[in-house]
Design a protein around this motif. Structure first.
Motif, PDB file in Angstrom:
ATOM      1  N   HIS A   1       0.858  -1.187   0.000  1.00  0.00           N
ATOM      2  CA  HIS A   1       0.000   0.000   0.000  1.00  0.00           C
ATOM      3  C   HIS A   1       0.893   1.235   0.000  1.00  0.00           C
ATOM      4  O   HIS A   1       1.529   1.542   1.014  1.00  0.00           O
ATOM      5  CB  HIS A   1      -0.930   0.013   1.210  1.00  0.00           C
ATOM      6  CG  HIS A   1      -1.825   1.221   1.238  1.00  0.00           C
ATOM      7  ND1 HIS A   1      -2.904   1.360   0.396  1.00  0.00           N
ATOM      8  CD2 HIS A   1      -1.790   2.348   1.999  1.00  0.00           C
ATOM      9  CE1 HIS A   1      -3.503   2.512   0.638  1.00  0.00           C
ATOM     10  NE2 HIS A   1      -2.843   3.131   1.596  1.00  0.00           N
TER      11      HIS A   1
ATOM     12  N   LEU B   1       2.154   5.065   0.236  1.00  0.00           N
ATOM     13  CA  LEU B   1       1.761   6.257   0.989  1.00  0.00           C
ATOM     14  C   LEU B   1       2.195   7.506   0.234  1.00  0.00           C
ATOM     15  O   LEU B   1       3.166   7.490  -0.519  1.00  0.00           O
ATOM     16  CB  LEU B   1       2.396   6.245   2.383  1.00  0.00           C
ATOM     17  CG  LEU B   1       1.938   5.151   3.334  1.00  0.00           C
ATOM     18  CD1 LEU B   1       2.764   5.189   4.607  1.00  0.00           C
ATOM     19  CD2 LEU B   1       0.456   5.305   3.660  1.00  0.00           C
ATOM     20  N   ARG B   2       1.479   8.598   0.481  1.00  0.00           N
ATOM     21  CA  ARG B   2       1.829   9.892  -0.091  1.00  0.00           C
ATOM     22  C   ARG B   2       2.159  10.846   1.045  1.00  0.00           C
ATOM     23  O   ARG B   2       1.678  10.682   2.170  1.00  0.00           O
ATOM     24  CB  ARG B   2       0.655  10.441  -0.910  1.00  0.00           C
ATOM     25  CG  ARG B   2       0.208   9.528  -2.052  1.00  0.00           C
ATOM     26  CD  ARG B   2      -1.214   9.825  -2.455  1.00  0.00           C
ATOM     27  NE  ARG B   2      -2.146   9.564  -1.360  1.00  0.00           N
ATOM     28  CZ  ARG B   2      -3.464   9.717  -1.455  1.00  0.00           C
ATOM     29  NH1 ARG B   2      -3.999  10.130  -2.583  1.00  0.00           N
ATOM     30  NH2 ARG B   2      -4.247   9.463  -0.421  1.00  0.00           N
TER      31      ARG B   2
ATOM     32  N   ASP C   1      -0.607  12.204   3.106  1.00  0.00           N
ATOM     33  CA  ASP C   1      -1.282  11.340   4.077  1.00  0.00           C
ATOM     34  C   ASP C   1      -0.872  11.665   5.513  1.00  0.00           C
ATOM     35  O   ASP C   1      -1.434  11.090   6.456  1.00  0.00           O
ATOM     36  CB  ASP C   1      -0.962   9.868   3.808  1.00  0.00           C
ATOM     37  CG  ASP C   1      -1.577   9.360   2.512  1.00  0.00           C
ATOM     38  OD1 ASP C   1      -2.651   9.880   2.131  1.00  0.00           O
ATOM     39  OD2 ASP C   1      -0.988   8.466   1.885  1.00  0.00           O
ATOM     40  N   PHE C   2       0.094  12.564   5.702  1.00  0.00           N
ATOM     41  CA  PHE C   2       0.656  12.813   7.024  1.00  0.00           C
ATOM     42  C   PHE C   2       0.277  14.196   7.539  1.00  0.00           C
ATOM     43  O   PHE C   2       0.114  15.148   6.759  1.00  0.00           O
ATOM     44  CB  PHE C   2       2.184  12.667   6.987  1.00  0.00           C
ATOM     45  CG  PHE C   2       2.624  11.257   6.723  1.00  0.00           C
ATOM     46  CD1 PHE C   2       2.878  10.389   7.774  1.00  0.00           C
ATOM     47  CD2 PHE C   2       2.747  10.780   5.419  1.00  0.00           C
ATOM     48  CE1 PHE C   2       3.255   9.084   7.528  1.00  0.00           C
ATOM     49  CE2 PHE C   2       3.129   9.470   5.173  1.00  0.00           C
ATOM     50  CZ  PHE C   2       3.381   8.623   6.224  1.00  0.00           C
TER      51      PHE C   2
ATOM     52  N   LEU D   1       0.779   9.505  10.426  1.00  0.00           N
ATOM     53  CA  LEU D   1      -0.161   9.141   9.378  1.00  0.00           C
ATOM     54  C   LEU D   1      -1.564   9.507   9.826  1.00  0.00           C
ATOM     55  O   LEU D   1      -2.016   9.115  10.908  1.00  0.00           O
ATOM     56  CB  LEU D   1      -0.067   7.639   9.080  1.00  0.00           C
ATOM     57  CG  LEU D   1      -0.902   7.142   7.896  1.00  0.00           C
ATOM     58  CD1 LEU D   1      -0.408   7.754   6.594  1.00  0.00           C
ATOM     59  CD2 LEU D   1      -0.861   5.618   7.815  1.00  0.00           C
TER      60      LEU D   1
ATOM     61  N   ALA E   1      -6.185   8.185   6.490  1.00  0.00           N
ATOM     62  CA  ALA E   1      -5.365   7.488   5.492  1.00  0.00           C
ATOM     63  C   ALA E   1      -5.356   5.984   5.732  1.00  0.00           C
ATOM     64  O   ALA E   1      -5.289   5.194   4.777  1.00  0.00           O
ATOM     65  CB  ALA E   1      -3.943   8.042   5.503  1.00  0.00           C
ATOM     66  N   TYR E   2      -5.408   5.565   6.994  1.00  0.00           N
ATOM     67  CA  TYR E   2      -5.506   4.133   7.284  1.00  0.00           C
ATOM     68  C   TYR E   2      -6.751   3.536   6.627  1.00  0.00           C
ATOM     69  O   TYR E   2      -6.706   2.441   6.048  1.00  0.00           O
ATOM     70  CB  TYR E   2      -5.606   3.896   8.787  1.00  0.00           C
ATOM     71  CG  TYR E   2      -4.366   4.156   9.600  1.00  0.00           C
ATOM     72  CD1 TYR E   2      -3.522   3.116   9.967  1.00  0.00           C
ATOM     73  CD2 TYR E   2      -4.055   5.436  10.042  1.00  0.00           C
ATOM     74  CE1 TYR E   2      -2.390   3.343  10.751  1.00  0.00           C
ATOM     75  CE2 TYR E   2      -2.933   5.676  10.821  1.00  0.00           C
ATOM     76  CZ  TYR E   2      -2.102   4.624  11.174  1.00  0.00           C
ATOM     77  OH  TYR E   2      -0.988   4.857  11.942  1.00  0.00           O
TER      78      TYR E   2
ATOM     79  N   ALA F   1      -6.915   2.768   2.876  1.00  0.00           N
ATOM     80  CA  ALA F   1      -6.414   1.437   2.525  1.00  0.00           C
ATOM     81  C   ALA F   1      -7.502   0.384   2.692  1.00  0.00           C
ATOM     82  O   ALA F   1      -7.612  -0.556   1.884  1.00  0.00           O
ATOM     83  CB  ALA F   1      -5.197   1.094   3.390  1.00  0.00           C
TER      84      ALA F   1
END
Length: 271
Positions: free
Chosen positions: A185, A187-188, A191-192, A198, A202-203, A206
């Motif tokens: 998966h 991440l970008r 997303d933070f 995170l 964002a979790y 997914a």
């Protein structure tokens, strides 16, 4: 071969104590909150929960006395999906607490509206949620609530000895013991959050990717439980390990080459 853990028995989320005060705020449903069926996604629910928590803190003296909180677990019961167009009303109160943490309940309701893009009449939405929040100091360590904060929250509930009990299995099965293959998966940086954590939404982005292959879990009332075990920082490499058993989907979010379990997720049909 690993054994399949027995799921925690279902317990409905508690209702608000009669006469207890609560915080309320409204949020307009936007098109980037919904899926192709016009239903509010789980990651959008997470954003509503973050927004109402921030607005609740800003509306009290907690922003000065107890400003730092982290989420250990979130439970989301999608009883009737919220759809677009509409306005979400969030009611937030304390369902249980101890001296260092609380279970904060948020009830999300929405009266469905129609427009030219979604003219279908739908039931009004209802999503019940509960989040286990830990009060921390500036170093991120669990810290006692101030006396004023404890007194205010304690008035909302009769449960003042809240203890932690996991609802998901924190031990991932071996990749060879599950039928579904592991999936990376990406991440970008978007997303933070500003603290290099995170974002909670964002979790669940997914998990929305996973639920595309499990429409039977989304089309009926269902419960999502996500537990956060370890922080995920920028540039982390994530792998999702998945297992479907009956009406239950389990996902372990693994981090790095060592595949350390950073978070656990379960999605189950409500009884």
């Amino acid at each position: 071969m690993s054994t399949i853990d027995t799921p925690v028995p279902f317990e409905p989320l508690g209702d608000r104590k009669e006469g207890a005060r609560y915080f309320e705020a409204d949020y307009r449903v936007r098109t980037d909150d919904v899926d192709q069926e016009m239903r509010v996604r789980l990651d959008a629910v997470a954003r509503y929960l973050q927004d109402v928590a921030n607005d609740n803190i800003e509306a009290t003296e907690f922003s000065d006395t107890d400003p730092f909180w982290i989420v250990r677990r979130t439970v989301i019961d999608v009883i009737r999906p919220i759809s677009w167009p509409g306005t979400v009303t969030a009611q937030r109160w304390c369902g249980a607490l101890s001296t260092r943490w609380t279970n904060m309940r948020v009830r999300l309701t929405a009266t469905h509206e129609t427009n030219r893009f979604n003219p279908e009449d739908r039931p009004d939405g209802l999503i019940e949620t509960e989040a286990f929040w830990i009060n921390v100091n500036e170093q991120g360590m669990p810290s006692r609530l101030t006396d004023d904060a404890f007194e205010l929250l304690a008035q909302m509930t009769d449960e003042h000895r809240l203890r932690w009990k996991s609802m998901n299995s924190d031990k991932a099965p071996a990749a060879t013991d599950v039928e579904l293959p592991d999936r990376p998966h990406p991440l970008r940086i978007t997303d933070f959050d500003p603290f290099k954590h995170l974002n909670n939404a964002a979790y669940l982005e997914a998990i929305e990717d996973e639920l595309v292959d499990h429409p039977d879990l989304v089309d009926k009332p269902h419960r999502l439980v996500i537990e956060y075990l370890r922080p995920i920082v920028p540039r982390s490499q994530l792998t999702l390990r998945r297992r479907r058993v009956g009406d239950r989907l389990e996902v372990w979010i693994l981090m790095g080459d060592e595949q350390v379990v950073a978070s656990t997720v379960s999605v189950t049909l409500l009884p």
